[in-house]
Each structure stands twice: as structure tokens, then as C-alpha cells.
Design an enzyme around this catalytic site. Structure first.
Site, PDB file in Angstrom:
ATOM      1  N   LYS A 138      29.331  47.882  42.304  1.00 30.94           N
ATOM      2  CA  LYS A 138      29.836  46.754  43.086  1.00 30.94           C
ATOM      3  C   LYS A 138      31.351  46.811  43.113  1.00 30.94           C
ATOM      4  O   LYS A 138      31.980  47.232  42.135  1.00 30.94           O
ATOM      5  CB  LYS A 138      29.396  45.415  42.475  1.00 30.94           C
ATOM      6  CG  LYS A 138      29.995  44.193  43.163  1.00 30.94           C
ATOM      7  CD  LYS A 138      29.656  42.888  42.464  1.00 30.94           C
ATOM      8  CE  LYS A 138      30.352  41.720  43.157  1.00 30.94           C
ATOM      9  NZ  LYS A 138      30.038  40.424  42.531  1.00 30.94           N
ATOM     10  N   GLU A 153      35.216  28.014  40.861  1.00 26.91           N
ATOM     11  CA  GLU A 153      34.687  28.860  39.780  1.00 26.91           C
ATOM     12  C   GLU A 153      35.428  28.684  38.462  1.00 26.91           C
ATOM     13  O   GLU A 153      36.590  29.089  38.321  1.00 26.91           O
ATOM     14  CB  GLU A 153      34.721  30.328  40.196  1.00 26.91           C
ATOM     15  CG  GLU A 153      34.049  31.239  39.182  1.00 26.91           C
ATOM     16  CD  GLU A 153      33.736  32.608  39.728  1.00 26.91           C
ATOM     17  OE1 GLU A 153      33.081  33.390  39.004  1.00 26.91           O
ATOM     18  OE2 GLU A 153      34.148  32.917  40.862  1.00 26.91           O
ATOM     19  N   GLU A 181      23.659  40.968  42.924  1.00 25.53           N
ATOM     20  CA  GLU A 181      25.106  40.814  42.800  1.00 25.53           C
ATOM     21  C   GLU A 181      25.435  39.766  41.746  1.00 25.53           C
ATOM     22  O   GLU A 181      26.326  39.968  40.903  1.00 25.53           O
ATOM     23  CB  GLU A 181      25.703  40.419  44.151  1.00 25.53           C
ATOM     24  CG  GLU A 181      27.204  40.223  44.128  1.00 25.53           C
ATOM     25  CD  GLU A 181      27.765  39.708  45.449  1.00 25.53           C
ATOM     26  OE1 GLU A 181      28.934  39.264  45.435  1.00 25.53           O
ATOM     27  OE2 GLU A 181      27.048  39.714  46.458  1.00 25.53           O
ATOM     28  N   GLU A 202      31.762  36.470  55.724  1.00 25.91           N
ATOM     29  CA  GLU A 202      31.841  35.705  54.476  1.00 25.91           C
ATOM     30  C   GLU A 202      33.287  35.392  54.114  1.00 25.91           C
ATOM     31  O   GLU A 202      33.608  34.280  53.685  1.00 25.91           O
ATOM     32  CB  GLU A 202      31.172  36.475  53.341  1.00 25.91           C
ATOM     33  CG  GLU A 202      31.197  35.728  52.009  1.00 25.91           C
ATOM     34  CD  GLU A 202      30.439  36.445  50.915  1.00 25.91           C
ATOM     35  OE1 GLU A 202      30.917  36.426  49.760  1.00 25.91           O
ATOM     36  OE2 GLU A 202      29.373  37.008  51.202  1.00 25.91           O
TER      37      GLU A 202
END
Length: 398
Positions: free
Chosen positions: A142, A197, A241, A380
Site C-alpha cells: 500500500k 483521525e 486497506e 476520493e
């Protein structure tokens, strides 16, 4: 007989009062756990490029020796290992409860804007294709690729008004404004944002992290939102992910904690613009007196998570340097505070922008894994820009 001295009660502030009192150069931070406004500089933290946590611990000890009551360090750290940092022991700190979202958001600044994407959207999509080639060759699992929008107004951008709109529009977010001015800047530079986050918080022995990975845009139609939440929970790509991120966060915290609780299944949390797969991980510190388990030390151990970098981390960092034409600066770094006891709260610097005079530089990224579609990843990032663009009055222009 002497009269006992009157004990003056500590002032009680409202979150709205602290937000209204913010001025450029101050440090503001708010989340569901409370609000903090810091002004002035008792001492800068000379951190260099080594462990910022060790430098912060030394600065807090020195401040206490010099009579600073309940000293804290506030500020931000950039993405790269050698990135700049802006950390200080402030002269004055005021605290309040969490924002409640009350009060109007206010109108954005009336300005004429120009928007320059860096890189152009098709170049970003090409970068995603190159990242997929690296993943297909087995070099990466990733990598997170970001892009930038440089937004320029015909007048200076008022940072207090932008911060106020971000807090009002995103009361559940971790909102922040940090002076990150550096030599050579043409004007004072502020890092402003509303991050969803939480990298890590520490209160006594309790540690909490809330990694996010796997996202879909939020829309106005609630039936479609319910469909998107279900699709996100069912998506093998997004769940894989997310698993990269939550597993790494749990592994790192497991080095410091006992009774670690890392749910096997993610949930979905929403912001005004996005839906995210989320895992709330909690633990109890094995040794809270160890300086290596302070809030910032934990944050440094976790950073960068696969949510902003990739897997494996060193190769992902190299791919980011190769594929991203713009230096991230403070984007996807850390912002927050720590105190003398080692408690504190640090969040990932996303949904953020750097403001300097008339220019606002926004960044947004997407996690690229096997099966990613370049057009979808570009979309996104456009959706993630909406948090700042909305606060600027420019939603729909990414």
C-alpha cells in the site's frame, strides 16, 4: 486572629470563548475531550531531527523548574523524518470543554479566488497507475498518494474566521490552528484544519487510538448514505486497506500496553463530507512513569501509520518522494499537545491547509492498494478537499 487568604477560583471558560479569543500566532486545539488555547512563548522546543518526545520532556521539566504552573508543549510536526517542527512551551494556557456546534458558522470571506492543482488531476492519476505497478511487482502492499490545491485570494485570508468556520461546521473533529512560520516565509504561516483521525491520546494509564482507512464521500441523500455505509463495510478492498492500518497501530501500542482492546471488525464513522472505516483501539500502559510512553513518544512510535504512508513504510516513503511533486510539509504529520505528566493528545494532520497571506495550500491523499482505480482515487481526494473548501466558501471547485 488572622483571616484566611481567599482562594481565587480558577476561571472557567466556554469553548466558544476560546475560539473567539484566538488570534494569529496563538495555538488552538479542540476535540471531544475539550478545548485549549495557548498564547505567547515561554520557551521554544529545540527538537532538531531526533526524538521530539525527548526534547519535549526536557522542555517541560525546565519550564516546571522555572515556575511555570502545569506546563504543556503545543504544536505540530511534519510528515518526513527530517521535516520541520513547530513546538513551544506557551506562556499562557486556557482550557474549556468540547465545542458543541452551537452558533452560526458565519459567512466565508468574500474574495476572488484562483485555484491551481499541483499536480494536474491527470498527472495524479498517472502517479496512481505507477503506484499500482509497484504493488503489482511486489514492492509495496500500500502507498498513500497525496495531491495539493494552491488557492489564492485577492486579499489576505483571515485565519481566525477560517478556524471558526471549521469548528462550527465540524464540531466533532479535532480542530486546530498552529503558527508554523519559518525563516524565509513572506508572511506569518498558519496550519489550520479539522482532522477526523486521532493518532493517540493518553490520560494517566489509558491510551486510545482511532485509525481510519477506507473511505467514501458523503452525499445529501440519506438513503444513498446508508447504501454507501453498507458498501464500505462490505468492500474487500477497503477492509484490506483498513486492516493494514489497524493491525500496525495495535502492534505498536501492544509494545507499551497491557489489556489492549483492538476490535476485529471495523465500524464506520462520518464527517460532514466523508465516511470512513474506523477502529477504536484502547489499552492500559504497562509503565506510565516511563518517559518513553508519553503521549508524544507513543505518537512518534506510531507515525507514520499506513493510513498516511503505506506498507512497508520505508518503501512507501520512497515511493511518495518519487511520485508526489509537492513536499507535504506538515500535511499527514502530527498536531497536538503534551503535559508534564506525559498525558496529551496528538492527531494526524489531515483535512488541513497552510495559510500564508493570500495563499492557502490544501493537501488530500488516498490509499492505493491492489485493485485501486485511478479515477476513483482522484475522486476520493476531491471529496476530502471539501472540508477546507467548504470553510473557504469554495465547495464544488476541486
Amino acid at each position: 486572629m488572622s483571616t484566611p487568604a481567599m482562594v481565587r477560583p480558577r476561571p472557567v471558560h466556554r469553548a466558544a470563548d476560546l475560539l473567539a479569543a484566538y488570534l494569529p500566532g496563538s495555538f488552538f486545539y479542540s476535540s471531544a475531550t475539550g478545548s485549549l488555547l495557548a498564547d505567547g512563548v515561554h520557551a521554544p522546543v529545540r527538537a532538531g531531527h531526533g526524538s521530539r518526545a525527548a526534547a519535549v520532556s526536557e522542555a517541560l521539566d525546565a519550564a516546571a523548574v522555572h515556575g511555570v504552573e502545569d506546563p504543556v508543549v503545543v504544536g505540530a510536526i511534519g510528515f518526513r523524518p527530517d521535516a520541520e517542527a513547530s513546538l513551544v512551551v506557551p506562556a499562557v494556557v486556557r482550557r474549556a470543554g468540547a465545542p458543541d456546534g452551537s452558533g452560526p458558522a458565519g459567512a466565508p470571506a468574500s474574495a476572488k479566488w484562483s485555484i491551481t492543482p499541483r499536480p494536474e488531476p491527470e498527472v495524479y492519476a498517472d502517479g496512481v497507475r505507477r503506484a499500482l505497478e509497484l504493488i503489482g511487482a511486489g514492492e509495496l502492499d500500500k502507498v498513500v498518494l497525496a495531491r495539493c490545491l494552491e488557492v489564492t485570494a485577492d486579499q489576505p485570508v483571515p485565519v481566525p474566521a477560517l478556524l471558526s468556520r471549521l469548528v462550527r461546521l465540524n464540531p466533532a473533529a479535532h480542530a486546530f490552528a498552529v503558527d508554523v512560520s519559518a525563516p524565509g516565509d513572506p508572511a506569518p504561516r498558519a496550519l489550520v484544519g479539522a482532522s477526523p483521525e486521532l493518532l493517540v491520546s493518553r490520560r494517566g494509564t489509558e491510551v486510545v487510538a482511532n485509525p481510519l482507512a477506507g473511505s467514501l464521500p458523503r452525499v445529501a441523500d440519506e438513503a444513498e448514505n446508508r447504501r454507501r455505509v453498507a458498501a464500505l463495510l462490505a468492500s474487500a478492498k477497503d477492509r484490506a486497506e483498513h486492516a493494514h492500518v489497524s493491525a500496525q497501530v495495535a502492534e505498536v501500542l501492544g509494545r507499551f500496553c497491557v489489556d489492549l482492546d483492538a476490535p476485529a471488525e471495523p465500524s464506520v464513522i462520518g464527517t460532514p463530507t466523508m465516511w470512513h472505516l474506523s477502529t477504536r483501539i484502547t489499552g492500559r500502559l504497562a509503565d506510565p512513569t516511563d518517559p518513553g510512553s508519553s503521549a508524544l513518544a507513543l505518537a512518534e512510535a506510531l507515525h507514520p501509520t499506513p493510513a498516511v504512508c503505506g506498507v512497508p513504510v520505508d518503501r512507501a516513503r520512497a515511493a511518495i518522494a518519487e511520485l508526489e511533486p509537492e513536499d507535504r510539509g506538515y500535511y499527514s504529520g502530527l498536531v497536538g499537545w503534551s503535559d508534564l505528566q506525559g498525558d496529551g493528545e496528538w492527531v494526524v494532520t489531515i483535512r488541513s491547509a497552510e495559510v500564508c497571506d493570500r495563499t492557502v495550500r490544501l493537501f488530500a491523499g488516498a490509499g492505493i492498494v491492489a485493485g485501486s482505480d485511478p479515477a476513483a482515487e482522484l475522486a476520493e481526494t476531491s471529496a476530502k478537499f471539501r472540508t477546507l473548501l467548504r470553510a473557504l466558501g469554495l465547495e464544488g471547485t476541486a
